[in-house]
Design a protein around this motif. Structure first.
Motif, PDB file in Angstrom:
ATOM      1  N   LEU A  36     -20.752   2.651   5.992  1.00 24.65           N
ATOM      2  CA  LEU A  36     -19.636   1.997   5.322  1.00 24.65           C
ATOM      3  C   LEU A  36     -18.864   1.065   6.252  1.00 24.65           C
ATOM      4  O   LEU A  36     -18.005   0.322   5.788  1.00 24.65           O
ATOM      5  CB  LEU A  36     -18.675   3.048   4.767  1.00 24.65           C
ATOM      6  N   SER A  37     -19.153   1.108   7.532  1.00 25.63           N
ATOM      7  CA  SER A  37     -18.355   0.343   8.479  1.00 25.63           C
ATOM      8  C   SER A  37     -18.674  -1.143   8.467  1.00 25.63           C
ATOM      9  O   SER A  37     -17.882  -1.944   8.936  1.00 25.63           O
ATOM     10  CB  SER A  37     -18.552   0.897   9.890  1.00 25.63           C
ATOM     11  N   GLU A  38     -19.818  -1.516   7.957  1.00 26.65           N
ATOM     12  CA  GLU A  38     -20.182  -2.927   7.915  1.00 26.65           C
ATOM     13  C   GLU A  38     -19.533  -3.582   6.712  1.00 26.65           C
ATOM     14  O   GLU A  38     -19.519  -3.042   5.621  1.00 26.65           O
ATOM     15  CB  GLU A  38     -21.690  -3.070   7.861  1.00 26.65           C
ATOM     16  N   GLY A  39     -18.978  -4.750   6.945  1.00 29.31           N
ATOM     17  CA  GLY A  39     -18.321  -5.468   5.861  1.00 29.31           C
ATOM     18  C   GLY A  39     -16.816  -5.364   5.959  1.00 29.31           C
ATOM     19  O   GLY A  39     -16.267  -4.748   6.874  1.00 29.31           O
ATOM     20  N   PRO A  40     -16.150  -5.946   4.992  1.00 30.42           N
ATOM     21  CA  PRO A  40     -14.679  -5.991   5.054  1.00 30.42           C
ATOM     22  C   PRO A  40     -13.985  -4.717   4.567  1.00 30.42           C
ATOM     23  O   PRO A  40     -12.769  -4.671   4.522  1.00 30.42           O
ATOM     24  CB  PRO A  40     -14.349  -7.156   4.124  1.00 30.42           C
ATOM     25  N   TYR A  41     -14.725  -3.698   4.211  1.00 32.66           N
ATOM     26  CA  TYR A  41     -14.130  -2.502   3.613  1.00 32.66           C
ATOM     27  C   TYR A  41     -14.034  -1.348   4.601  1.00 32.66           C
ATOM     28  O   TYR A  41     -14.300  -0.204   4.266  1.00 32.66           O
ATOM     29  CB  TYR A  41     -14.922  -2.083   2.383  1.00 32.66           C
ATOM     30  N   TYR A  42     -13.631  -1.645   5.831  1.00 34.93           N
ATOM     31  CA  TYR A  42     -13.547  -0.606   6.849  1.00 34.93           C
ATOM     32  C   TYR A  42     -12.418   0.380   6.567  1.00 34.93           C
ATOM     33  O   TYR A  42     -12.418   1.495   7.068  1.00 34.93           O
ATOM     34  CB  TYR A  42     -13.368  -1.216   8.236  1.00 34.93           C
TER      35      TYR A  42
END
Length: 84
Positions: A36-42
């Motif tokens: 889930l850490s990849e992308g803008p939704y950290y």
């Protein structure tokens, strides 16, 4: 309560085992959160880590709980928040 004593839960809630169990639960949550850490939704990871800390607070002593709170904040800061 008697059923929990039969499975050895009283050993997990005492001393060093409580610290090890809480660190193990946090490590498992961090491993699950890495995709889930990849992308803008950290920030979703922060909610998951907060849920883990909240779940642990229902049955863990204060010492291991404070350790998990501190470690989850540090882990989220260093591994999940992208640098600006």
């Amino acid at each position: 309560m008697r059923a929990l004593k039969n499975i050895g839960w009283d050993k997990v809630k005492s001393g060093r085992n409580a610290y090890l169990f809480s660190i193990l639960v946090l490590a498992l949550a961090v491993i699950v959160c890495f995709p889930l850490s990849e992308g803008p939704y950290y920030y979703v990871v922060s909610f998951i880590l907060l849920m883990v800390v909240t779940a642990l607070s229902t049955f863990m002593p204060l010492g291991p709980l404070l350790l998990v709170c501190t470690l989850s904040a540090i882990v989220w800061n260093f591994f999940f928040i992208p640098p600006n």
